[in-house]
Design an enzyme around this catalytic site. Structure first.
Site, PDB file in Angstrom:
ATOM      1  CB  SER A  48      -0.516  56.126 -37.800  1.00 36.56           C
ATOM      2  OG  SER A  48      -1.392  56.791 -36.895  1.00 36.56           O
ATOM      3  CE1 TYR A  95       3.733  58.450 -34.810  1.00 27.91           C
ATOM      4  CE2 TYR A  95       1.458  58.841 -35.477  1.00 27.91           C
ATOM      5  CZ  TYR A  95       2.448  57.979 -35.029  1.00 27.91           C
ATOM      6  OH  TYR A  95       2.152  56.645 -34.824  1.00 27.91           O
TER       7      TYR A  95
END
Ligand code: ADP
Length: 256
Positions: free
Chosen positions: A142, A155
Site C-alpha cells: 500500500s 495497517y
C-alpha cells in the site's frame, strides 16, 4: 488473451475488492484461479462468475492468518490443479484507530492477516514453485507503507513489513526461478467490486479525483493490470521491487 493459459494462480482475498478484479484479470488470460478467502458468499459468487465466463476457478475457504488453513488450501489447490505457478497475496484487513483508544487486538489482527498471512502463503507455495524452477509471488502492499495519515499504525506497519518480506523472499527464492514483487495501490474505488449483497457505494468527490496528477482515483482493474505485468515474462528481470500504482498521488508535493 491466453498469456496465462495452463497456469494456476492463487489469489488470497479474491472474493471481492481488488482481489476480485485480479482473479478475473488472470482468468481472462486463461489461468486457473484459486480464490482463497474467508468470505464464503463472496468467494462462491466470484467462482460462479468466472466459471460462467468459460474459465476455470475454485473457491477454497481460507483464513490466511491461520497457518494450518493456508497449508490445507495449498494442498487442495495442488490436488485439484497439480501445482501453483503464481501467488497473489492480497487478503487484508484494515487496522486504523487512535493509539490511545485502539485495543491491541487491532494491531495483532492487522499484523497476522496482512503480514503473517503473506509469509504462510509464500511458505506453503514455494516448495511447489521450487520443484518447477518457476514461480511468481506478488504481495499487495500500500502507499501507506511509505507515507501516513494519523491513526493508521497497525495497517501502515503491516504494509511496510510487506516491503521487507518481498525483498527477503526475492533474495532467498531467486535461485529457484521464483520472482517476488509488491504492488502498492493508492486510492482505489472498489465500490463496484464488492459482493453484490454488500455493495456499498463509496462516493468519491471531485476533490479526491483532483488529488491525483492522473486526474482520477484508481479502479481495481489498474491494480489487476500491474499484477498481470509483474507475473508475466515481460517483467522477467524485475524482482524484489515495489510497483506503486497511485496515479502519481505520492509524488505530489502538498502546500497547506
Ligand atoms: P480492498 O478494498 O483492499 O480490495 P476488501 O476488504 O474489499 O479490500 O477485500 C479484502 C478481501 O480479503 C475480502 O474479500 C476479505 O474477505 C478477504 N479477507 C480478509 N481477511 C482475510 C483472511 N484472514 N483470510 C482470507 N481472506 C481474508
Amino acid at each position: 488473451m491466453n498469456e496465462f493459459k495452463n497456469k494456476t494462480v492463487i489469489v488470497t482475498g479474491g472474493g471481492q475488492g481488488i482481489g476480485r478484479a485480479v482473479s478475473r484479470a488472470f482468468s481472462s488470460e486463461g489461468a486457473r484461479v484459486v480464490i482463497a478467502d474467508t468470505d464464503v458468499e463472496a468467494g462462491l459468487e466470484n467462482e460462479k462468475f468466472i466459471k460462467s465466463s468459460g474459465y476455470e476457478a475454485a473457491y477454497i475457504k481460507t483464513d490466511v492468518s491461520d497457518a494450518a488453513s493456508v497449508r490445507a488450501m495449498v494442498a487442495e489447490a495442488i490436488r485439484k490443479y497439480d501445482t501453483v505457478h503464481i501467488l497473489v497475496n492480497n487478503a487484508a484487513v484494515s487496522g486504523f484507530g487512535n493509539i490511545f483508544e485502539t485495543p491491541v487486538e487491532e494491531w495483532d489482527k492487522a499484523i497476522s492477516v496482512n503480514l503473517s498471512g503473506m509469509y504462510y502463503c509464500a511458505k506453503f507455495c514455494a516448495p511447489h514453485m521450487r520443484d518447477m524452477n518457476y514461480g511468481n509471488i506478488i504481495n499487495m502492499a500500500s502507499t501507506r507503507a511509505f507515507m501516513s495519515e494519523p491513526d493508521t499504525e497497525p495497517y501502515s506497519a503491516s504494509k511496510g513489513g510487506i516491503f521487507a518480506l518481498t525483498h527477503a523472499l526475492a533474495i532467498s527464492l531467486g535461485q529457484y526461478g521464483i520472482r517476488v514483487n509488491s504492488v502498492s495501490p493508492g486510492w482505489i474505488d472498489v465500490s463496484s467490486w464488492k459482493k453484490s449483497s454488500a455493495a456499498k457505494q463509496e462516493v468519491l468527490s471531485q476533490r479526491d479525483h483532483k488529488q491525483h496528477p492522473a486526474g482520477r482515483v484508481g479502479i481495481p482493474e489498474d491494480i489487476a493490470q500491474a499484477c498481470l505485468f509483474l507475473a508475466s515474462d515481460k517483467s522477467g528481470f524485475i524482482t524484489g521491487e515495489n510497483l506503486t500504482v497511485d496515479g502519481g498521488m505520492t509524488k505530489k508535493m502538498i502546500y497547506e
